[in-house]
Design a protein around this motif. Structure first.
Motif, mmCIF file in Angstrom:
data_model
loop_
_atom_site.group_PDB
_atom_site.id
_atom_site.type_symbol
_atom_site.label_atom_id
_atom_site.label_comp_id
_atom_site.label_asym_id
_atom_site.label_seq_id
_atom_site.Cartn_x
_atom_site.Cartn_y
_atom_site.Cartn_z
ATOM 1 N N LEU A 605 -18.578 6.305 -19.418
ATOM 2 C CA LEU A 605 -18.577 7.267 -20.509
ATOM 3 C C LEU A 605 -19.929 7.359 -21.198
ATOM 4 C CD1 LEU A 605 -15.512 6.140 -20.211
ATOM 5 C CD2 LEU A 605 -15.185 7.233 -22.423
ATOM 6 N N SER A 606 -20.575 6.199 -21.353
ATOM 7 C CA SER A 606 -21.871 6.148 -22.032
ATOM 8 C C SER A 606 -22.605 4.914 -21.548
ATOM 9 C CB SER A 606 -21.674 6.095 -23.554
ATOM 10 O OG SER A 606 -21.073 4.862 -23.927
ATOM 11 N N GLN A 607 -23.698 4.632 -22.185
ATOM 12 C CA GLN A 607 -24.460 3.446 -21.810
ATOM 13 C C GLN A 607 -23.628 2.175 -21.994
ATOM 14 O OE1 GLN A 607 -28.106 2.986 -23.990
ATOM 15 N NE2 GLN A 607 -28.602 1.017 -23.071
ATOM 16 N N HIS A 608 -22.716 2.190 -22.966
ATOM 17 C CA HIS A 608 -21.963 0.983 -23.299
ATOM 18 C C HIS A 608 -20.522 1.000 -22.794
ATOM 19 C CE1 HIS A 608 -25.286 -0.236 -25.855
ATOM 20 N NE2 HIS A 608 -25.223 0.922 -26.512
ATOM 21 N N TRP A 609 -19.890 2.145 -22.748
ATOM 22 C CA TRP A 609 -18.453 2.223 -22.465
ATOM 23 C C TRP A 609 -18.188 2.665 -21.026
ATOM 24 C CZ3 TRP A 609 -14.671 0.476 -25.589
ATOM 25 C CH2 TRP A 609 -14.995 0.268 -26.935
ATOM 26 N N GLY A 610 -17.213 1.991 -20.395
ATOM 27 C CA GLY A 610 -16.774 2.360 -19.058
ATOM 28 C C GLY A 610 -15.255 2.357 -18.975
ATOM 29 N N LEU A 611 -14.713 3.261 -18.180
ATOM 30 C CA LEU A 611 -13.265 3.385 -18.023
ATOM 31 C C LEU A 611 -12.949 3.528 -16.538
ATOM 32 C CD1 LEU A 611 -10.429 3.897 -19.388
ATOM 33 C CD2 LEU A 611 -10.994 6.346 -19.243
ATOM 34 N N SER A 612 -11.920 2.840 -16.083
ATOM 35 C CA SER A 612 -11.481 2.993 -14.690
ATOM 36 C C SER A 612 -9.980 2.856 -14.618
ATOM 37 C CB SER A 612 -12.151 1.950 -13.775
ATOM 38 O OG SER A 612 -11.857 0.637 -14.192
ATOM 39 N N SER A 613 -9.401 3.537 -13.636
ATOM 40 C CA SER A 613 -7.962 3.515 -13.444
ATOM 41 C C SER A 613 -7.669 3.543 -11.950
ATOM 42 C CB SER A 613 -7.301 4.719 -14.132
ATOM 43 O OG SER A 613 -5.901 4.676 -13.978
ATOM 44 N N ALA A 614 -6.601 2.839 -11.564
ATOM 45 C CA ALA A 614 -6.234 2.785 -10.146
ATOM 46 C C ALA A 614 -4.733 2.951 -9.997
ATOM 47 C CB ALA A 614 -6.680 1.459 -9.534
ATOM 48 N N TYR A 615 -4.342 3.602 -8.909
ATOM 49 C CA TYR A 615 -2.930 3.836 -8.586
ATOM 50 C C TYR A 615 -2.681 3.339 -7.169
ATOM 51 C CZ TYR A 615 1.230 6.422 -7.089
ATOM 52 O OH TYR A 615 2.452 6.771 -6.580
ATOM 53 N N TYR A 616 -1.571 2.608 -6.980
ATOM 54 C CA TYR A 616 -1.240 2.050 -5.668
ATOM 55 C C TYR A 616 0.211 2.391 -5.327
ATOM 56 C CZ TYR A 616 -5.306 -0.779 -6.903
ATOM 57 O OH TYR A 616 -6.548 -1.192 -7.301
ATOM 58 N N LEU A 617 0.430 2.773 -4.058
ATOM 59 C CA LEU A 617 1.764 3.151 -3.600
ATOM 60 C C LEU A 617 1.979 2.619 -2.192
ATOM 61 C CD1 LEU A 617 4.431 4.895 -3.684
ATOM 62 C CD2 LEU A 617 3.059 6.726 -2.665
ATOM 63 N N ALA A 618 3.164 2.049 -1.950
ATOM 64 C CA ALA A 618 3.601 1.699 -0.599
ATOM 65 C C ALA A 618 5.069 2.084 -0.485
ATOM 66 C CB ALA A 618 3.420 0.212 -0.335
ATOM 67 N N ASN A 619 5.356 2.995 0.424
ATOM 68 C CA ASN A 619 6.713 3.524 0.572
ATOM 69 C C ASN A 619 7.097 3.465 2.055
ATOM 70 O OD1 ASN A 619 9.122 4.822 0.103
ATOM 71 N ND2 ASN A 619 8.234 6.881 -0.011
ATOM 72 N N ASP A 620 7.739 2.388 2.474
ATOM 73 C CA ASP A 620 8.314 1.356 1.630
ATOM 74 C C ASP A 620 8.171 0.011 2.310
ATOM 75 O OD1 ASP A 620 10.199 1.443 3.748
ATOM 76 O OD2 ASP A 620 11.338 2.948 2.657
ATOM 77 N N TYR A 621 8.360 -1.086 1.547
ATOM 78 C CA TYR A 621 8.399 -2.425 2.100
ATOM 79 C C TYR A 621 9.862 -2.862 2.171
ATOM 80 C CZ TYR A 621 3.380 -2.833 1.055
ATOM 81 O OH TYR A 621 2.022 -2.653 1.012
ATOM 82 N N ASN A 622 10.399 -2.946 3.388
ATOM 83 C CA ASN A 622 11.778 -3.397 3.552
ATOM 84 C C ASN A 622 12.733 -2.548 2.707
ATOM 85 O OD1 ASN A 622 13.556 -5.093 4.887
ATOM 86 N ND2 ASN A 622 13.541 -6.628 3.267
ATOM 87 N N ASP A 623 12.504 -1.227 2.698
ATOM 88 C CA ASP A 623 13.305 -0.243 1.955
ATOM 89 C C ASP A 623 13.056 -0.282 0.448
ATOM 90 O OD1 ASP A 623 14.506 0.630 4.320
ATOM 91 O OD2 ASP A 623 16.062 -0.905 4.178
ATOM 92 N N ASN A 624 12.024 -0.968 -0.009
ATOM 93 C CA ASN A 624 11.681 -1.020 -1.428
ATOM 94 C C ASN A 624 10.302 -0.404 -1.641
ATOM 95 O OD1 ASN A 624 14.037 -2.550 -2.219
ATOM 96 N ND2 ASN A 624 13.075 -4.301 -1.211
ATOM 97 N N VAL A 625 10.165 0.368 -2.716
ATOM 98 C CA VAL A 625 8.911 1.060 -3.025
ATOM 99 C C VAL A 625 8.065 0.202 -3.948
ATOM 100 C CG1 VAL A 625 7.883 3.104 -4.072
ATOM 101 C CG2 VAL A 625 9.981 3.313 -2.728
ATOM 102 N N PHE A 626 6.794 0.048 -3.605
ATOM 103 C CA PHE A 626 5.828 -0.612 -4.488
ATOM 104 C C PHE A 626 4.956 0.471 -5.111
ATOM 105 C CE2 PHE A 626 1.640 -2.326 -5.396
ATOM 106 C CZ PHE A 626 1.927 -3.497 -6.068
#
Length: 679
Positions: A605-626
């Motif tokens: 955002l600026s010299q001092h501020w930073g922002l990050s976001s992450a999204y993870y999906l696994a469809n599916d593990y043993n019929d279960n969604v992560f």
């Protein structure tokens, strides 16, 4: 991220630095900027940024990481390197992510070769290779002290120092990572899954002269993990002490790099590493005839029941059916009643593993169009275990490898690779790879890769002879063991033995891919087919032991990864995989997600501020969604000559479904705050 006129370079696929557009494999690179933007607290978590990679905890505090995942717990089909040292442990064919002797803050870069790479690294580089590369001390100019804390008793600390004097450079780090696990992992039941992990990692580099460099690395780790109760034990006893796993690990390596000239380099590397794991537990055993605690539980550790078990071909049901009419068993059971006290015993699952490895690698550039990497390797693995092997076993292996790259035409590169090896368990075998890269235009290339690889049976699979001893007995059994149980020391009646005839697991793979670079954007797309045969798909533990090569898995799918940097302050990284998996054993499909994806966005955002976001999906593990969403906020500023970084991280589960298995309900929100000081 490199632009179109700055080709991205990778090291891992062919053991030599080369443009990614010419590599004989699909490669994912996770650099230090991505690691920091992910907000990951543990090293395995950043691997969710790799298309087709499963990285989850299926057993509380024990991570499972697998490329094109199949079995959920026994993940043993991928090679992991840490600065060139194999982290694939020889005894139980596993990679233990908890006690890997490196902190995530020491990692400079991770390269993931997606697809079999046995042609470059030998057996067990089966489905993929993860190459973790730590920071070069010549690139570090600051000392760091960092702490962070959050819910579930997250308490982490990290300290590192580095320096350079003349031709010498060094770095050293010490870290501690601890938490109390998850509040309610098993449907409201409070179970112990806390962990404490400490690591030490150091490196020293001496530039002897412009052509010769020495690199020495050393370190280790220790851990204490509270583990789940074993279902098979719960059926026959009551835990008095939950299982606790304690582990130690140490390594040392020395590498000499010599440059004959700018076209010819030699590298000699030797290392040794040691691992010890002991899981202690204590149980009061139930009387098999009454189902209640009592002295009759001692027959489970009696000599007579062991003999009946062996006479009945290790069939538990047949053993107890025969026991009803066996006079020796009846006499033993009757004599135990005189003890008039519950039968309780402490036991341990133990294993010690040693590895000594020496490798010579030669890199030669012959003119403008031919490049050859070749080498020899000698390795000695030794495994000792009372509970798994009833002794000590060695495996010595000899290896030779070569990878040749030839520019047939200016836009076409042919890659030929092969790895020959011979070991004491599986004999000799050869793993080939053929790659063809066509640079259709500057920054754009197409590739075809065909490869075959294998995973050799580990020492336990080949030489198993399980024997669970009663190390500490309750009174009066401890005072008169031989008279009451028929032998001393006493052992659990079930014992398993490997036939020693298992074949290596095999994979045959081919892929078509595209790699493109545009201004500010990088794209990699891969279509692949994989045939995995002769798989060891059944459980191999003291209660379930079915060693055979009957398993088969077929994968067919598409993967893509995209990095886009619209400006110096923004980064968007997207990955996705769609995989059709066919299995003939149910266990091989538990971690095989048909659709998986990740998205990471970082904004300075600026010299001092930073922002990050992450999204993870696994469809599916043993019929279960992560499905999970992470958010990180960072603030950096200076106080005189000191840099301070404050950060807050939240990991928010978007559903409450279990992870892989019904009882594993670990989708719980986590958050922590951290402060790092650099001087």
């Amino acid at each position: 991220m490199p632009l179109a006129d700055e080709p991205a370079m990778v090291l891992t696929p062919a053991r030599v630095s080369q443009p990614q557009s010419e590599a004989p494999a699909s490669v994912t690179v996770i650099d230090r900027n991505l690691i920091e933007a992910s907000g990951a607290r543990e090293l395995y978590e950043v691997l969710r940024l790799v298309p087709g990679m499963s990285a989850v905890k299926v057993d509380g505090n024990v991570p499972t990481v697998a490329y094109h995942g199949t079995q959920a717990r026994d993940s043993r089909r991928m090679l992991v390197l840490l600065d060139g040292r194999s982290q694939y442990q020889p005894g139980l064919a596993r990679v233990n992510w908890n006690d890997m002797p490196v902190d995530i803050r020491d990692v400079e870069r991770i390269e993931v070769t997606r697809g079999p790479a046995a042609a470059a690294y030998g057996a067990n580089a089966f489905t993929a290779v993860i190459n973790i590369i730590t920071r070069d001390p010549r690139d570090i100019s600051k000392h760091t002290l960092a702490v962070q804390g959050g819910n579930n008793a997250i308490r982490d600390g990290y300290a590192s120092a580095a320096g350079r004097t003349g031709t010498d450079a060094w770095r050293a780090s010490l870290s501690r990572r601890a938490d109390d696990g998850y509040d309610e992992p098993f449907e409201g039941r409070q179970l112990n899954d806390a962990k404490r992990i400490e690591t030490l990692n150091g490196e020293w580099v001496r530039e002897l002269d412009p052509r010769n460099t020495l690199i020495m690395q050393a370190g280790g780790s220790q851990n204490r993990l509270e583990r789940q109760q074993e279902g098979g034990v719960q059926d026959i006893g009551i835990y008095q002490q939950d299982p606790v796993q304690k582990g130690q690990r140490a390594f040392a390596s020395l590498q000499w790099q010599h440059a004959f000239d700018q076209h010819h380099q030699l590298q000699i590397t030797g290392y040794g590493q040691y691992t010890r794991d002991v899981t202690d537990f204590s149980v009061c055993y139930l009387d098999p005839l009454t189902g209640q605690p009592g002295p009759g539980g001692g027959v489970l550790f009696s000599r007579e029941l062991r003999e009946l078990y062996l006479e009945n071909n290790r069939d538990v049901g047949a053993t107890f059916a025969a026991a009803q009419s066996d006079p020796d068993f009846a006499n033993r059971y009757a004599s135990l009643q005189s003890a008039n006290a519950p039968f309780c015993a402490a036991s341990a699952l133990d294993i010690e593993e040693e590895r000594y490895d020496l490798e010579i690698q030669d890199t030669l550039q012959m003119g403008d169009r031919v490049r050859l990497v070749s080498g020899l390797n000698l390795r000695h693995d030794r495994v000792s275990s009372d509970s798994y092997l009833s002794g000590t076993y060695d495996n010595v292996s000899y290896r030779a490898f070569g990878n040749l790259a030839v520019d047939l035409l200016r836009p076409v590169t042919l890659n030929l690779g092969g790895y020959w090896e011979r070991d004491s368990i599986s004999g000799q075998h050869f793993s080939p790879r053929l790659g063809l890269n066509w640079r259709a235009a500057p920054g754009h290339s197409f590739r075809y890769v065909f490869s075959r690889a294998l995973r050799t049976p580990d020492i336990y699979e080949d030489q198993a002879h399980t024997n669970i001893r009663a190390r500490e007995l309750s009174s009066p059994f401890a005072d008169n063991t031989e008279a009451l149980l028929g032998w001393a020391p006493a052992s659990f009646f079930i014992t398993q033995t490997s036939p020693g005839t298992l074949k290596p697991e095999r994979i045959r793979s081919w892929e078509l891919g595209y790699y493109g670079q545009f201004p500010g954007l990088e794209l990699d797309v891969r279509y692949f087919q994989e045939e995995l045969t002769d798989l060891l798909s059944h459980a191999l533990n003291p209660f379930e032991f079915e060693p055979n090569n009957e398993g088969r898995v077929d994968h067919q799918g598409t993967e893509a990864q995209l990095s886009w940097r619209p400006g110096v302050n923004h980064l968007l990284r997207l990955t996705g995989a769609h995989i059709h998996t066919r299995v003939n054993k149910k266990t091989e499909g538990r971690l095989a997600a048909r659709d998986s994806a990740s998205a990471l966005w970082a904004w300075q955002l600026s010299q001092h501020w930073g922002l990050s976001s992450a999204y993870y999906l696994a469809n599916d593990y043993n019929d279960n969604v992560f499905e999970r969403l992470d958010l990180q906020v960072r603030f950096r500023h200076r106080v005189i000559d000191t840099e301070l970084e404050w950060k807050g991280v939240v990991q928010h589960a978007l559903n409450k479904e279990p992870v892989v298995f019904e009882e594993n309900r670990y989708q719980e929100d986590r958050f922590w705050l951290g402060l790092a000081v650099r001087i």
